[in-house]
Design a protein around this motif. Structure first.
Motif, PDB file in Angstrom:
ATOM      1  N   ASP A  88       0.830  -1.204   0.000  1.00  0.00           N
ATOM      2  CA  ASP A  88       0.000   0.000   0.000  1.00  0.00           C
ATOM      3  C   ASP A  88       0.865   1.254   0.000  1.00  0.00           C
ATOM      4  N   ARG A  89       1.913   1.244   0.810  1.00  0.00           N
ATOM      5  CA  ARG A  89       2.808   2.406   0.847  1.00  0.00           C
ATOM      6  C   ARG A  89       3.443   2.640  -0.513  1.00  0.00           C
ATOM      7  N   GLN A  90       3.812   1.544  -1.186  1.00  0.00           N
ATOM      8  CA  GLN A  90       4.437   1.664  -2.497  1.00  0.00           C
ATOM      9  C   GLN A  90       3.476   2.263  -3.516  1.00  0.00           C
ATOM     10  N   VAL A  91       2.234   1.806  -3.503  1.00  0.00           N
ATOM     11  CA  VAL A  91       1.233   2.321  -4.442  1.00  0.00           C
ATOM     12  C   VAL A  91       1.006   3.814  -4.209  1.00  0.00           C
ATOM     13  N   LEU A  92       0.866   4.204  -2.948  1.00  0.00           N
ATOM     14  CA  LEU A  92       0.644   5.616  -2.636  1.00  0.00           C
ATOM     15  C   LEU A  92       1.848   6.461  -3.027  1.00  0.00           C
ATOM     16  N   LEU A  93       3.030   5.927  -2.812  1.00  0.00           N
ATOM     17  CA  LEU A  93       4.248   6.639  -3.183  1.00  0.00           C
ATOM     18  C   LEU A  93       4.303   6.877  -4.685  1.00  0.00           C
ATOM     19  N   LEU A  94       4.049   5.836  -5.458  1.00  0.00           N
ATOM     20  CA  LEU A  94       4.110   5.952  -6.913  1.00  0.00           C
ATOM     21  C   LEU A  94       3.053   6.914  -7.449  1.00  0.00           C
ATOM     22  N   LYS A  95       1.854   6.843  -6.879  1.00  0.00           N
ATOM     23  CA  LYS A  95       0.750   7.652  -7.400  1.00  0.00           C
ATOM     24  C   LYS A  95       0.836   9.103  -6.965  1.00  0.00           C
ATOM     25  N   HIS A  96       1.111   9.332  -5.680  1.00  0.00           N
ATOM     26  CA  HIS A  96       1.015  10.688  -5.156  1.00  0.00           C
ATOM     27  C   HIS A  96       2.337  11.428  -5.096  1.00  0.00           C
ATOM     28  N   HIS A  97       3.424  10.704  -4.887  1.00  0.00           N
ATOM     29  CA  HIS A  97       4.690  11.420  -4.790  1.00  0.00           C
ATOM     30  C   HIS A  97       5.455  11.399  -6.099  1.00  0.00           C
ATOM     31  N   THR A 116       0.844   8.005 -13.603  1.00  0.00           N
ATOM     32  CA  THR A 116      -0.509   7.628 -13.978  1.00  0.00           C
ATOM     33  C   THR A 116      -0.755   6.196 -13.513  1.00  0.00           C
ATOM     34  N   PHE A 117      -2.018   5.767 -13.553  1.00  0.00           N
ATOM     35  CA  PHE A 117      -2.305   4.391 -13.154  1.00  0.00           C
ATOM     36  C   PHE A 117      -1.637   3.398 -14.111  1.00  0.00           C
ATOM     37  N   GLU A 118      -1.548   3.772 -15.370  1.00  0.00           N
ATOM     38  CA  GLU A 118      -0.859   2.907 -16.331  1.00  0.00           C
ATOM     39  C   GLU A 118       0.610   2.742 -15.950  1.00  0.00           C
ATOM     40  N   GLU A 119       1.257   3.855 -15.560  1.00  0.00           N
ATOM     41  CA  GLU A 119       2.667   3.806 -15.170  1.00  0.00           C
ATOM     42  C   GLU A 119       2.858   3.044 -13.859  1.00  0.00           C
ATOM     43  N   VAL A 120       1.919   3.234 -12.926  1.00  0.00           N
ATOM     44  CA  VAL A 120       1.981   2.481 -11.671  1.00  0.00           C
ATOM     45  C   VAL A 120       1.897   0.986 -11.967  1.00  0.00           C
ATOM     46  N   GLY A 121       0.982   0.626 -12.864  1.00  0.00           N
ATOM     47  CA  GLY A 121       0.839  -0.775 -13.238  1.00  0.00           C
ATOM     48  C   GLY A 121       2.110  -1.344 -13.844  1.00  0.00           C
ATOM     49  N   SER A 132      -1.873  -4.840 -14.327  1.00  0.00           N
ATOM     50  CA  SER A 132      -2.620  -4.072 -15.322  1.00  0.00           C
ATOM     51  C   SER A 132      -2.994  -2.699 -14.775  1.00  0.00           C
ATOM     52  N   THR A 133      -3.423  -1.818 -15.676  1.00  0.00           N
ATOM     53  CA  THR A 133      -3.863  -0.486 -15.265  1.00  0.00           C
ATOM     54  C   THR A 133      -5.067  -0.577 -14.333  1.00  0.00           C
ATOM     55  N   LYS A 191      -7.290  -0.365  -8.708  1.00  0.00           N
ATOM     56  CA  LYS A 191      -7.915  -1.058  -7.576  1.00  0.00           C
ATOM     57  C   LYS A 191      -6.974  -1.104  -6.373  1.00  0.00           C
ATOM     58  N   ALA A 192      -5.678  -1.316  -6.650  1.00  0.00           N
ATOM     59  CA  ALA A 192      -4.693  -1.346  -5.563  1.00  0.00           C
ATOM     60  C   ALA A 192      -4.617   0.009  -4.873  1.00  0.00           C
ATOM     61  N   TRP A 193      -4.704   1.074  -5.665  1.00  0.00           N
ATOM     62  CA  TRP A 193      -4.681   2.423  -5.103  1.00  0.00           C
ATOM     63  C   TRP A 193      -5.925   2.677  -4.254  1.00  0.00           C
ATOM     64  N   LEU A 194      -7.088   2.255  -4.748  1.00  0.00           N
ATOM     65  CA  LEU A 194      -8.325   2.445  -3.994  1.00  0.00           C
ATOM     66  C   LEU A 194      -8.268   1.700  -2.659  1.00  0.00           C
TER      67      LEU A 194
END
Length: 206
Positions: free
Chosen positions: A158-167, A171-176, A182-183, A188-191
């Motif tokens: 969860d920390r990794q997802v939040l880091l990638l998305k917010h810091h 984009t969700f595609e890039e996070v994926g 997948s995007t 869903k992981a971010w939610l």
């Protein structure tokens, strides 16, 4: 004889002469060698630096840093031609650029762990989208303090997802792509991460 061939041969003879002087300790000769490659390296540096680093580190800065490293490591260079020298310097430039990128990303991650106000504001905006958000989140200073504590209690994923998305502001595609999912799965992981963070923040209110 082809004029370009003559020029190349003359250039290599000059390079070999300067290399000999530089290997005998001539700082001036080494400086001349570096100056002969500057334009080529500036062109390479302009492609090496990512957009988010260019405001902090220009191509000329990267080339200068490359020269400093090359000066320190010159005793390891065994080439005799301009092509060999340029290849060696470009390799140093790529390594220097990679080091700068790693250092920059490490600094950004460290800053995220401290939850600076800009990152806190970004997360707060998402959390505020729900009516269940604690009223204390209205205050920015309180939000930053609570986010620091709540984020540390989240699972590593969860920390990794939040880091990638917010810091890292991906984009969700890039996070994926970073997480090899997948995007849709990234969204869903971010939610899930946001929901768990909200739960942790609500526990702070108990």
């Amino acid at each position: 004889m082809n004029q370009q061939l003559i020029a190349d041969r003359t250039n290599d003879e000059a390079i070999e002469s300067l290399l000999g002087l530089a290997r005998n300790g001539s700082i001036e000769a080494l400086g001349d060698l570096f100056e002969m490659t500057r334009e080529h390296l500036l062109h390479a540096a302009s492609h090496e630096l990512p957009m988010d680093l260019r405001a902090k580190q220009g191509a000329s800065d990267l080339v200068q840093e490359t020269f400093l490293v090359a000066h320190r490591l010159f005793h390891r260079f065994e080439g005799r031609t301009s092509a060999e020298l340029l290849l060696w310097l470009k390799a140093i430039l790529r390594n220097t650029s990679a080091h700068l990128r790693r250092s920059y990303r490490t600094a950004r991650r460290a800053a995220f762990r401290e939850v600076p106000m800009d990152a806190a504001s970004s997360l707060t905006a998402d959390l505020s989208a729900s009516d269940s958000t604690p009223s204390a989140l209205i205050q920015r200073e309180e939000t930053a303090t609570m986010l620091r504590a709540a984020t540390e209690r989240l699972p590593a994923r969860d920390r990794q997802v939040l880091l990638l998305k917010h810091h890292d502001e991906l984009t969700f595609e890039e996070v994926g792509q970073r997480l090899a999912i997948s995007t849709v799965a990234a969204r869903k992981a971010w939610l899930r991460a946001i929901e768990r963070l909200r739960e942790q923040l609500e526990l702070e209110q108990v």
